[in-house]
Design an enzyme around this catalytic site. Sequence first.
Site, PDB file in Angstrom:
ATOM      1  CE1 TYR A 162      -0.974   4.086   9.271  1.00 16.45           C
ATOM      2  CE2 TYR A 162      -0.001   3.205   7.263  1.00 16.45           C
ATOM      3  CZ  TYR A 162      -0.987   3.173   8.237  1.00 16.45           C
ATOM      4  OH  TYR A 162      -1.973   2.214   8.181  1.00 16.45           O
TER       5      TYR A 162
ATOM      6  CG  HIS B  44      -2.153  -0.835   1.040  1.00 14.85           C
ATOM      7  ND1 HIS B  44      -3.306  -0.671   1.769  1.00 14.85           N
ATOM      8  CD2 HIS B  44      -2.404  -1.852   0.167  1.00 14.85           C
ATOM      9  CE1 HIS B  44      -4.213  -1.547   1.360  1.00 14.85           C
ATOM     10  NE2 HIS B  44      -3.690  -2.280   0.406  1.00 14.85           N
TER      11      HIS B  44
ATOM     12  CE  LYS C  48       4.275   3.725  13.187  1.00 11.17           C
ATOM     13  NZ  LYS C  48       4.060   3.037  11.900  1.00 11.17           N
TER      14      LYS C  48
ATOM     15  N   PRO D 276      -3.911   0.978  18.858  1.00 16.07           N
ATOM     16  CG  PRO D 276      -5.854  -0.184  18.299  1.00 16.07           C
ATOM     17  CD  PRO D 276      -5.166   0.480  19.451  1.00 16.07           C
TER      18      PRO D 276
ATOM     19  CE1 TYR E  40      -5.132   4.123   8.785  1.00 13.23           C
ATOM     20  CE2 TYR E  40      -5.576   3.958  11.134  1.00 13.23           C
ATOM     21  CZ  TYR E  40      -4.861   3.563  10.027  1.00 13.23           C
ATOM     22  OH  TYR E  40      -3.877   2.626  10.153  1.00 13.23           O
TER      23      TYR E  40
HETATM   24  C1  PHB Z   1      -5.855  -3.957  11.118  1.00 12.77           C
HETATM   25  O1  PHB Z   1      -5.955  -4.251   9.927  1.00 12.77           O
HETATM   26  O2  PHB Z   1      -6.158  -4.782  11.999  1.00 12.77           O
HETATM   27  C2  PHB Z   1      -5.370  -2.625  11.488  1.00 12.77           C
HETATM   28  C3  PHB Z   1      -4.907  -1.757  10.506  1.00 12.77           C
HETATM   29  C4  PHB Z   1      -4.467  -0.498  10.846  1.00 12.77           C
HETATM   30  C5  PHB Z   1      -4.477  -0.092  12.165  1.00 12.77           C
HETATM   31  C6  PHB Z   1      -4.914  -0.966  13.154  1.00 12.77           C
HETATM   32  C7  PHB Z   1      -5.360  -2.226  12.814  1.00 12.77           C
HETATM   33  O3  PHB Z   1      -4.052   1.153  12.480  1.00 12.77           O
END
Ligand code: PHB
Length: 394
Positions: free
Chosen positions: A385, A72, A297, A293, A201
Site C-alpha cells: 500500500y 496518513h 496504485k 482503483p 475499505y
Molecule cells: C480516492 O480518494 O479517490 C481513492 C482513494 C483510495 C483508493 C481509490 C480512490 O484506493
Amino acid sequence: MKTQVAIIGGGPSGLLLGQLLQKAGIGNIIIERQSQEYVSSRIRAGVLEQGMVDLLREAGVGERMDREGLVHDGFELVFDGRRERIDLKEMTGGKSVVIYGQTEVTRDLVAARTASGATTFYEVPDVELHDLKSAHPYVTFTHNGELFRLDCDHIAGCDGYHGISRKSIPEGVLTEYERVYPFGWLGVLADTPPVNEELMYANHERGFALCSMRSHTRTRYYVQVGADEKVEDWSDQRFWDELKSRLPEETAARLITGPSIEKSIAPLRSFVVEPMQYGHLYLVGDAAHIVPPTGAKGLNLAASDVSTLYQILLKVYREGRGDLLERYSQVCLKRVWKAERFSWWMTSMLHKFPGTDAFSQRMQQTELEYFVGSEAGRKTIAENYVGLPYEPIE
Ligand code: PHB
Ligand code: APR
C-alpha cells in the site's frame, strides 16, 4: 520545430516528466488533445505513495502538497462487522501515504509548467507519430488550423489508455494482458467532513464501499455498482443510503451527507502491454497499464514510470549512456506487475462478485481473516500500500 523529448499527453505523467526534464535542462514539448481547463479539472485518485511525494518535491512542485496534503499512517479494512486497522507506519518501519488529489497535483504541475515558459500545445486533435525506429523520429499535428512537424530524439507516450501512442506501434509487437471486472465504482465528491480520520475499505454483502477524502472538508466516497448501472439512476439520496447500508452502524450514524459536487461511474479493469517501448517511443502511465482503483496504485504507477524514464534520459544526455534506453520497459514492468498483483488482490478480496458460489465467498472471508490476523499478512498489505521501492538506474 525541434526538441529533445516530445511528450504526447499532458495528464499527470506527461506534466511530471516535462517538469523534471525542464529542471534538468532537457528540452521538451507537450502535445495535449484537450484544453488546459479540462485537464486541470478532472477528478481522479487521491493517495500518493512516498516515492511519488519525493518525485514531486524533486520536480519542484511539492510545496502546496507539503502544506495541504494529509499524511496518513494507516487505513481500515472493514468486514464481517469488524474494523481492522492496517498500521502502515508500524508495519513498514516508518512509511506512510499522503492524501492529496490528482486534480491538485495536476494544477500544481500546470502552474509550474506555465511559470517555466516551456511549450505546451493544447487542443490538438490529430497527433501522429513517425519513424519511431529511426534515430530521427518526428511528430506531426495541427494546432489552431496550422500544420506542425516536431523533430525529436525521443517520444514519451503519456497519452493514457485511449491515446494514440500505443496504437502507433505496429501490430504483432505488443502483447496485451487484460481482465475486466464485472462491476464498476460509483464515486461521489462532496464538501462534507470525512466520516473517519483514515480511509475505510469495506467488504459488505451488498458490495464494496470506500470512504476517502481530499481534505478535512472535502470527501470522496465510492460504492460498487453493477457494470451496466447508469449514473442518472443514482440520486444523491440513493447514493448516501446505499453507502450507509454498507458501513458499520456507528460509522453510518456519524456520516455527514451533502450535495454531490461530482458523481460518476468508473469501470474496473486490469491491463498491461509488453513491452512498454518501441524504437524511440516509450509508453508511460495509463498508456501502458491500467489497474483497478482498489489499491490506489494508478497514479503512483504512472509516477514510477516517469521516474524510470527520467533517470534514464538524464544519464543519456549527461553521460552518453544510450545503452540504458533499452532497459526502460523491463525496469518498469517489474514494478508494474507487482502493483497489478496487489490491485487485483485487493479487488478480489473486497468486492462482491456476481454469481460467486458459497465456497468462493468463504475463501474471500478467510483470506481477509488470515491477512489481518497475521503480522506477516498485515506487513504484506502495508508494504504494498505504501508502495514498493523504485529500482535505481545504474
Ligand atoms: C480516492 O480518494 O479517490 C481513492 C482513494 C483510495 C483508493 C481509490 C480512490 O484506493
Ligand atoms: N493526443 C494528445 N493527447 C492525448 C491523446 C492524443 N491522441 N489521447 C489522450 N491524450 C491526453 C488526454 O487528454 C490526457 O490528458 O493524454 C492525457 C493522459 O492522461 P491520463 O489518462 O490521466 O494518464 P496519465 O497521465 O498516465 O495518468 C495516470 O493514474 O490515477 C490514474 O488513471 C489515473 O489519470 C490517471 C493516471
